[in-house]
Design a protein around this motif. Structure first.
Motif, PDB file in Angstrom:
ATOM      1  N   ARG A  64       0.812  -1.221   0.000  1.00  0.00           N
ATOM      2  CA  ARG A  64       0.000   0.000   0.000  1.00  0.00           C
ATOM      3  C   ARG A  64       0.845   1.271   0.000  1.00  0.00           C
ATOM      4  N   VAL A  86      -1.667  -0.613   6.362  1.00  0.00           N
ATOM      5  CA  VAL A  86      -2.841  -0.241   5.583  1.00  0.00           C
ATOM      6  C   VAL A  86      -2.931   1.271   5.426  1.00  0.00           C
ATOM      7  N   ARG A 131      -6.093   4.065   5.084  1.00  0.00           N
ATOM      8  CA  ARG A 131      -7.533   4.118   5.338  1.00  0.00           C
ATOM      9  C   ARG A 131      -8.051   5.532   5.099  1.00  0.00           C
ATOM     10  N   THR A 154      -7.537  -6.350   1.610  1.00  0.00           N
ATOM     11  CA  THR A 154      -7.853  -5.331   2.599  1.00  0.00           C
ATOM     12  C   THR A 154      -7.932  -5.970   3.977  1.00  0.00           C
ATOM     13  N   MET A 166     -16.330  -3.679   2.330  1.00  0.00           N
ATOM     14  CA  MET A 166     -15.174  -3.889   3.207  1.00  0.00           C
ATOM     15  C   MET A 166     -15.568  -4.018   4.670  1.00  0.00           C
ATOM     16  N   THR A 218     -10.294   0.552   3.259  1.00  0.00           N
ATOM     17  CA  THR A 218      -8.968   0.158   3.733  1.00  0.00           C
ATOM     18  C   THR A 218      -8.221  -0.554   2.617  1.00  0.00           C
ATOM     19  N   ILE A 219      -7.008  -0.124   2.359  1.00  0.00           N
ATOM     20  CA  ILE A 219      -6.172  -0.743   1.329  1.00  0.00           C
ATOM     21  C   ILE A 219      -4.946  -1.351   1.994  1.00  0.00           C
ATOM     22  N   SER A 220      -4.751  -2.635   1.782  1.00  0.00           N
ATOM     23  CA  SER A 220      -3.586  -3.323   2.312  1.00  0.00           C
ATOM     24  C   SER A 220      -2.539  -3.547   1.216  1.00  0.00           C
TER      25      SER A 220
END
Length: 470
Positions: free
Chosen positions: A340, A361, A363, A384, A412, A462-464
């Motif tokens: 990310r 992450v 967010r 995510t 999500m 949320t991006i992981s």
């Protein structure tokens, strides 16, 4: 066919797929849980609350056609597959009727289809109701072809009266006898032609026990149900018995406690008997109210047996089953990983960076916050950390010319946090593409008849990491 019915079918098809943008996709190499699935036209597979039957060499999946704007009946869809990975849209097997109990502004849920081995007919059962859930009964429809169209016949009767229940399922035993299941664990035996009920085989086991699902392995019957939590997921549980009339013995939870059946609700268990093994496929629905078309997904997992006990002990993001051999194997997802914080990711708007569930992450719930990534390849996915305060993310995949290839909402939200793959594009022709993930500004949220509130507490996305297949 009357002109009015042709128009009705066309309108139902357009309405059911009004938010689909993906182009024709390539083959899917596994069963991926918790992701949007796409048919041969690139449309989202919409078949919740349903079941699968096998006819000749094809599997047929039936389920609810959904929209993102209403819970009103939009028809029951039929898909076919040779491998349980790739699904082709066949038709709306039972469309919205011009009027009556399955007409406009009514509810039709949980379609289940069985083939009557004596008559050769295909019988579809469903929960019929008003939008306010005040006129519930089990209905049925018939067809000479597995794909339909099915003709709605009205209520299924027992002693001349409808079965006034909502959540329902079906079970066909090894001897060909058919049974209707209703919430609470009630089992009714169907007549020889499957068009009425002749006996109450088992009385209520326990109050609640929604989404009743029954299957058999050897001389043991397994009866799965869920708690009453509206669209919210919960820890589904099961009972076992040596006879359909009981006694039924409580077996425990399907998944480890508080894993909420891997964020799903049971709908059916499919037996796949092959030359080397027999796999029992647990079919679960991951509802996403109110965006049931775009964001609701499926959790399909192989059932594990320990004597007479069953479990889904480990969540498999991806796995395969060979219908010929019956062997199920977990699939390793081999892709290039983009973290990310990779400099190639283009963020816009306000984002917070943190560590959740040991994942780094990014967010945001800011309006118009987005993250874009341009890549060369054939497939892209998003991992995510699902959370109680997450909402919907908007996913748009465009090609080099700026043409939209995929446009989807991704849910999500989850009641408990976990690191999950939540999106994987269809396999596309190798080329340059751009993926844009942005806040949708909304979240899954609802209340039940008692006005109890459920769902997410905020609109975060949320991006992981991203995964790329080149």
């Amino acid at each position: 066919m009357k002109i009015s019915n042709i128009v009705l079918l066309a309108l139902a098809f357009a309405f059911s797929y009004q938010l689909s943008y993906a182009q024709q996709s390539g083959k899917t190499d596994a069963i991926y849980s918790g992701l949007p699935w796409y048919d041969q036209h690139g449309n989202v597979v919409s078949a919740h609350g349903g079941n699968i039957i096998k006819e000749k060499n094809l599997f047929y999946l039936f389920g609810e056609a959904h929209t993102d704007t209403s819970n009103a009946f939009a028809g029951f869809n039929c898909y076919s597959s040779k491998d349980l990975n790739n699904w082709e849209f066949e038709r709306i097997a039972l469309p919205v009727q011009l009027s009556g109990k399955l007409g406009p502004n009514r509810v039709g849920e949980r379609p289940k289809v069985m083939k009557n081995l004596k008559t050769g007919e295909f019988i579809m059962y469903m929960h019929v109701d008003t939008l306010g859930y005040q006129d519930q009964f089990v209905g049925y429809a018939v067809s000479k072809k597995v794909t339909g169209p099915y003709q709605f016949k009205g209520a299924l009767l027992y002693h001349g009266m409808p079965i006034k229940k909502w959540d329902m399922g079906t079970f066909q035993d090894d001897d060909g006898k058919g049974y209707l299941l209703t919430h609470g664990g009630v089992i009714h035996q169907l007549s020889d032609d499957y068009k009425s009920i002749i006996a109450e085989t088992n009385k209520q086991i326990i109050s609640g026990f929604e989404s009743p699902t029954l299957f058999r392995k050897g001389d043991t019957y397994y009866f799965i149900g869920s708690h009453l939590t509206s669209w919210e997921k919960n820890d589904n549980y099961y009972y076992t018995a040596k006879s359909l009339s009981g006694p039924w013995v409580y077996g425990g939870l399907l998944t480890p406690k508080d894993q909420l059946t891997w964020n799903s609700q049971t709908t059916f268990v499919l037996k796949i008997a092959g030359s080397k093994d027999t796999t029992y496929l647990f079919m679960g629905d991951r509802w996403s109210y109110p965006r049931q078309l775009s964001a609701a997904t499926y959790v399909w997992q192989p059932v594990k047996f320990y004597g007479d006990s069953i479990s889904l002990p480990k969540y498999l993001d991806a796995w395969t089953i060979d219908p010929k051999t019956g062997l199920a194997v977990e699939k390793n997802i081999k892709y290039r990983v983009i973290e990310r914080n990779d400099k190639q990711l283009q963020y816009a708007g306000d984002w917070d960076k943190s560590v959740i569930e040991a994942d780094l992450v990014s967010r945001s719930q800011a309006v118009n916050a987005s993250c874009s990534f341009t890549f060369n390849g054939t497939q892209i996915g998003l991992q995510t950390v699902v959370r109680p305060d997450n909402g919907y993310a908007s996913i748009v995949l465009t090609d080099k010319k700026g043409k939209i290839r995929i446009k989807n909402l991704v849910d999500m939200y989850a009641k408990t946090s976990a690191s999950r793959l939540v999106f994987l594009s269809p396999v596309l022709p190798k080329g340059e593409y751009k993926l844009t993930i942005s806040t949708a500004g909304e979240r899954p949220n609802w209340s039940d008849k008692k006005k109890t509130k459920y769902g997410s507490t905020a609109n975060n996305i949320t991006i992981s990491k991203l995964i790329i297949k080149e």
